[in-house]
Structures are given as C-alpha cells and as structure tokens.
Scaffold this active site. Sequence first.
Site, mmCIF file in Angstrom:
data_model
loop_
_atom_site.group_PDB
_atom_site.id
_atom_site.type_symbol
_atom_site.label_atom_id
_atom_site.label_comp_id
_atom_site.label_asym_id
_atom_site.label_seq_id
_atom_site.Cartn_x
_atom_site.Cartn_y
_atom_site.Cartn_z
ATOM 1 N N SER A 33 20.921 13.168 31.512
ATOM 2 C CA SER A 33 22.081 12.340 31.849
ATOM 3 C C SER A 33 21.610 10.989 31.604
ATOM 4 O O SER A 33 22.361 10.023 31.421
ATOM 5 C CB SER A 33 22.741 12.704 32.910
ATOM 6 O OG SER A 33 21.909 12.540 34.107
ATOM 7 N N HIS A 63 21.802 6.826 37.153
ATOM 8 C CA HIS A 63 22.717 6.417 36.184
ATOM 9 C C HIS A 63 23.134 5.142 35.937
ATOM 10 O O HIS A 63 23.118 4.410 34.895
ATOM 11 C CB HIS A 63 24.173 7.235 36.418
ATOM 12 C CG HIS A 63 24.077 8.645 36.501
ATOM 13 N ND1 HIS A 63 24.867 9.553 37.267
ATOM 14 C CD2 HIS A 63 23.153 9.587 35.935
ATOM 15 C CE1 HIS A 63 24.636 10.948 37.072
ATOM 16 N NE2 HIS A 63 23.537 10.876 36.362
#
Length: 272
Positions: free
Chosen positions: A140, A193
């Site tokens: 991710s 992230h």
Amino acid sequence: MAPPPAASLPPLPINPNKIRSYVLRLPLFTRIVLLLIVIFWIVELPNIWNVVEWGAVTPDDVGFASLYRLNTYPFIHLGFFHAFLNTLALMPLLERFEAEHGTLTAVALFLGPLSTFPAGLYIFIEKFILRGNVAIIGASVWVFLLLASEAIRTFKSNPYFALGTYKIPTWTSPLIACVFVSLLVPNTSLLGHICAILIGYLLGLGYLKVFVPPEKILRWIEGKLNLLGRLPHYVSVDQKTYGRYGVLPTAGVVGASPAPMTYLGSTQRLGP
C-alpha cells in the site's frame, strides 16, 4: 408438446476473458512485483521463516546491515486478504506507470527512491519525533504513492471536484482516502500512508526526476543486453505510452481519467 426452453444464466458482472487478457498483457516489472508478493506470502505460511520480522521496516531494527528492509517491506504482507487487496490495488497503477515510463525506469525508481524515501521519512518521524517503534509492511506504500502522483497530474487539468456544494482540491483525494482507510480498516498505519503520499506528491511535481537514469544510458543498456529481444513483456524506452518520465504530458493525456481508486491497500501496524 415441446419442453420449455432452459432459462439462460445471467451474464457475469465481470468478463473473465477480459481479466485474462489484461493479466496476460501485464508488463515485465509489474509481473515480477506481483510474483514476489505471492512468493513472500507463501513462504510466510508454514511459519518456518518469519518473513515479517526479517523484512519489515521497524525503526529500531534498521541499521547498516539491515538496509535491505527499505526495499523488502512493500513485498511482505500479513495474511491472504492483506496481500490480495494490496495486489488488486497496486496492479493497475504499477502497470500504467511501467507502460508510460519503461521497465528500466520502473525498476530504478521502485527499487530506489520510491521504496527508500517513504521508509526513511517514516523512520525519522516514528523514531525521532514520535519516539515509537511500530513496524510497517505492505504494497500500500506504492498504492498511495502512485495515487498521490496521479492526483497531482489530475490537479493540473481538473483542480477541483464537487462534493455537494463544496469544491475540494483534487490533490487532496489521496489524503481523504488515507483517512477513510485508517478508519475503516484495522491495523493500518496512517503515518506510513501519509509518508507515501508526500513522496508521491514530489513524484507528481517532478522533483524526483533527478533519480531517473538518462535515456541515453537506458538505450545503451537495452541495446547492449538486447533486453527487448530476450525478455518477454519488457517495455523499452522507445515503446513507452506517454513519453519520457518528467516531461509534462500533452493536454489529451493530462485530461485522461486517473487510475481507478476502487481498491485501497493497507500497511499493517505490527506493534512496538
């Protein structure tokens, strides 16, 4: 009396032939990345070798002898669904990047700054500012990085998207997605992230083009090793879809729809 005709089955919502055709057209580096994700997931299954402990970015465990962690963590996942969702999200984004910029450029960037910079930024903030030692893994990091780069490209042609009566800057879409993923998916790293998104912004703005090998060198390597003739699905520097990385695309390309954001991966927080 003739028997009534058999009821026909409803068409599948997804055409398997189109999926098969798409997978068979995936470029070389994208295939290798997806294969490595599967291999690391399989190796983790028997619990013989703790792949997560070996390859995760754990701030206190990253030293000179373990710098390999800055490249291994995107390939490692916790469980099938973590690997599956991240693979599903990464595949179209990475495939598009390699098709646009070439296989050698993709290798140089994703095994270089697009892995090490998010990890280095995460280690700095987590260890020296937050005083924590939470490990991160998962592809991710590349999903959010590429989404951020796409958001910058989209912002140049479509600065805002409407949400009711509000106009929201297009470049904020990865941040909004990041927050939603952190709220909806357990054990995700919001900080990991965000670090990936920041590096993705730099990529989209062109600040990382200094790390792209010169096209002259890429052509020399390709010709010397005959990569296009020897490697199936290899994307040559002269076969790229949209031209050299770092060169602004034409108006038609900029206006193209960004890569789909239907699936979002997650970076697992393994605990201190």
